[in-house]
Design an enzyme around this catalytic site. Structure first.
Site, mmCIF file in Angstrom:
data_model
loop_
_atom_site.group_PDB
_atom_site.id
_atom_site.type_symbol
_atom_site.label_atom_id
_atom_site.label_comp_id
_atom_site.label_asym_id
_atom_site.label_seq_id
_atom_site.Cartn_x
_atom_site.Cartn_y
_atom_site.Cartn_z
ATOM 1 C CE LYS A 211 -4.201 -0.077 -1.957
ATOM 2 N NZ LYS A 211 -4.768 -0.600 -0.736
ATOM 3 N NE ARG A 239 0.761 -1.896 2.912
ATOM 4 C CZ ARG A 239 0.848 -2.057 1.592
ATOM 5 N NH1 ARG A 239 0.224 -1.241 0.772
ATOM 6 N NH2 ARG A 239 1.569 -3.044 1.088
HETATM 7 N N1 HH2 Z 1 -2.884 -2.641 0.206
HETATM 8 C C1 HH2 Z 1 -2.068 -3.446 -0.490
HETATM 9 C C2 HH2 Z 1 -1.307 -4.415 0.157
HETATM 10 N N2 HH2 Z 1 -1.367 -4.569 1.490
HETATM 11 N N3 HH2 Z 1 -2.235 -3.910 3.580
HETATM 12 C C3 HH2 Z 1 -3.057 -3.121 4.303
HETATM 13 N N4 HH2 Z 1 -3.125 -3.276 5.639
HETATM 14 N N5 HH2 Z 1 -3.825 -2.161 3.712
HETATM 15 C C4 HH2 Z 1 -3.814 -1.952 2.375
HETATM 16 O O1 HH2 Z 1 -4.556 -1.062 1.891
HETATM 17 C C5 HH2 Z 1 -2.959 -2.773 1.564
HETATM 18 C C6 HH2 Z 1 -2.178 -3.758 2.223
HETATM 19 C C7 HH2 Z 1 -1.947 -3.278 -1.974
HETATM 20 O O2 HH2 Z 1 -0.994 -2.329 -2.313
HETATM 21 P P1 HH2 Z 1 0.543 -2.614 -2.721
HETATM 22 O O3 HH2 Z 1 1.291 -3.275 -1.641
HETATM 23 O O4 HH2 Z 1 1.121 -1.335 -3.167
HETATM 24 O O5 HH2 Z 1 0.432 -3.548 -3.994
HETATM 25 P P2 HH2 Z 1 0.520 -5.127 -4.166
HETATM 26 O O6 HH2 Z 1 -0.487 -5.774 -3.280
HETATM 27 O O7 HH2 Z 1 0.229 -5.321 -5.635
HETATM 28 O O8 HH2 Z 1 1.893 -5.566 -3.776
#
Ligand code: HH2
Length: 258
Positions: A211, A239
């Protein structure tokens, strides 16, 4: 928890895994590397108003389903490992659970009553993540007096909301929502003081992987691993994108701690 983003626009791995054979291969690789469960998401939740400009575009429900289902079905056929689906939409959650997902990861913490109903009816686990405001603007006008105390209070509200919606509280995992409507200092405070969320009595998930608070122009692996190492005392789940490196870290961490 290994992340599989079935999106064209996720901030770190967008567009890499949206075809079913490649996604299945990636899922199986993460499991071989030691992931205990997978998190499939078909809508980017990149917050707007900060480093990501306008943030991710909201995906219509039919498009989210069309991206998710072929991959979910293929991964489901290929493994018995638990599969989480990262969605804010009740209709997507219903379809995902019918297609064999084991749990729902809801970054909106039950904004859609239909999602709460689907989870309650399935009796499955649900991850409720803290955020404030609308995704498109949540990195603007951020204000907390004491971020840890306020996130704890708002997660307690989310847990109560789950109970009122008929979800057994024993099925709820809570998440402080790193990067969702928080400054770098607030993200760091939440990770540093994660143990103060334990009083809520539910397992905690931390999602800090790659992040933007980590900073840097290149790989954010080092910072991601630092967050995992710190949180390992408290979090039940992390995660992550980089499963092999995280598992190696946790193996050595556990050996040192025992
Ligand atoms: N962060 C993201 C997405 N889903 N779910 C939970 N429970 N906690 C988190 O911190 C979280 C999440 C964002 O990260 P990422 O999936 O890598 O990116 P994007 O939302 O752009 O797909």
């Amino acid at each position: 928890m290994g992340i599989l983003n079935l999106t064209p626009d996720s901030f770190s791995d967008g567009g890499l895994w949206n075809d079913p054979p490649r996604a299945t291969e990636r899922a199986l690789r993460m499991l071989a590397e030691g992931a205990d469960l997978l998190d499939l998401g078909a809508e980017s939740t990149r917050p707007g108003g900060g480093v990501y400009g306008a943030g991710a575009a909201e995906v219509p429900v039919q498009e989210e389903i069309a991206r998710l289902l072929p991959v979910l079905e293929a991964v489901r056929r290929a493994t018995d490992a638990p599969i989480s689906v990262d969605t804010r939409k009740g209709e997507v959650a219903e379809r995902a659970l019918r297609a064999g997902a084991d749990l729902i990861n809801d970054v909106s913490a039950l904004a859609d009553p239909r999602l709460a109903f689907a989870v309650a009816e399935a009796g499955c686990p649900v991850i409720l993540m803290h955020s404030r405001g609308e995704l498109s603007s949540m990195q603007r006008g951020i204000h907390f007096e004491d971020v840890v105390r306020e996130v704890r209070a708002e997660l307690a509200d989310a847990l109560a909301r789950a109970g009122s919606a008929g979800i057994d509280e024993s099925q709820v995992v809570l998440d402080p929502g790193i990067g969702f409507g928080k400054t770098r200092e607030q993200n760091l405070a939440l990770i540093a003081r994660l143990d103060e969320l334990s009083v809520l009595g539910r397992p905690l998930l931390l999602g800090a992987s790659r992040k933007s608070f980590i900073g840097g122009a290149g790989s954010r692996l080092g910072g991601s691993l630092a967050a995992v190492a710190w949180a390992a005392r408290t979090a039940a789940m992390v995660r992550v994108h980089d499963v092999a490196e995280t598992v190696q870290l946790l193996d050595i961490w556990e050996a040192l701690a025992s």
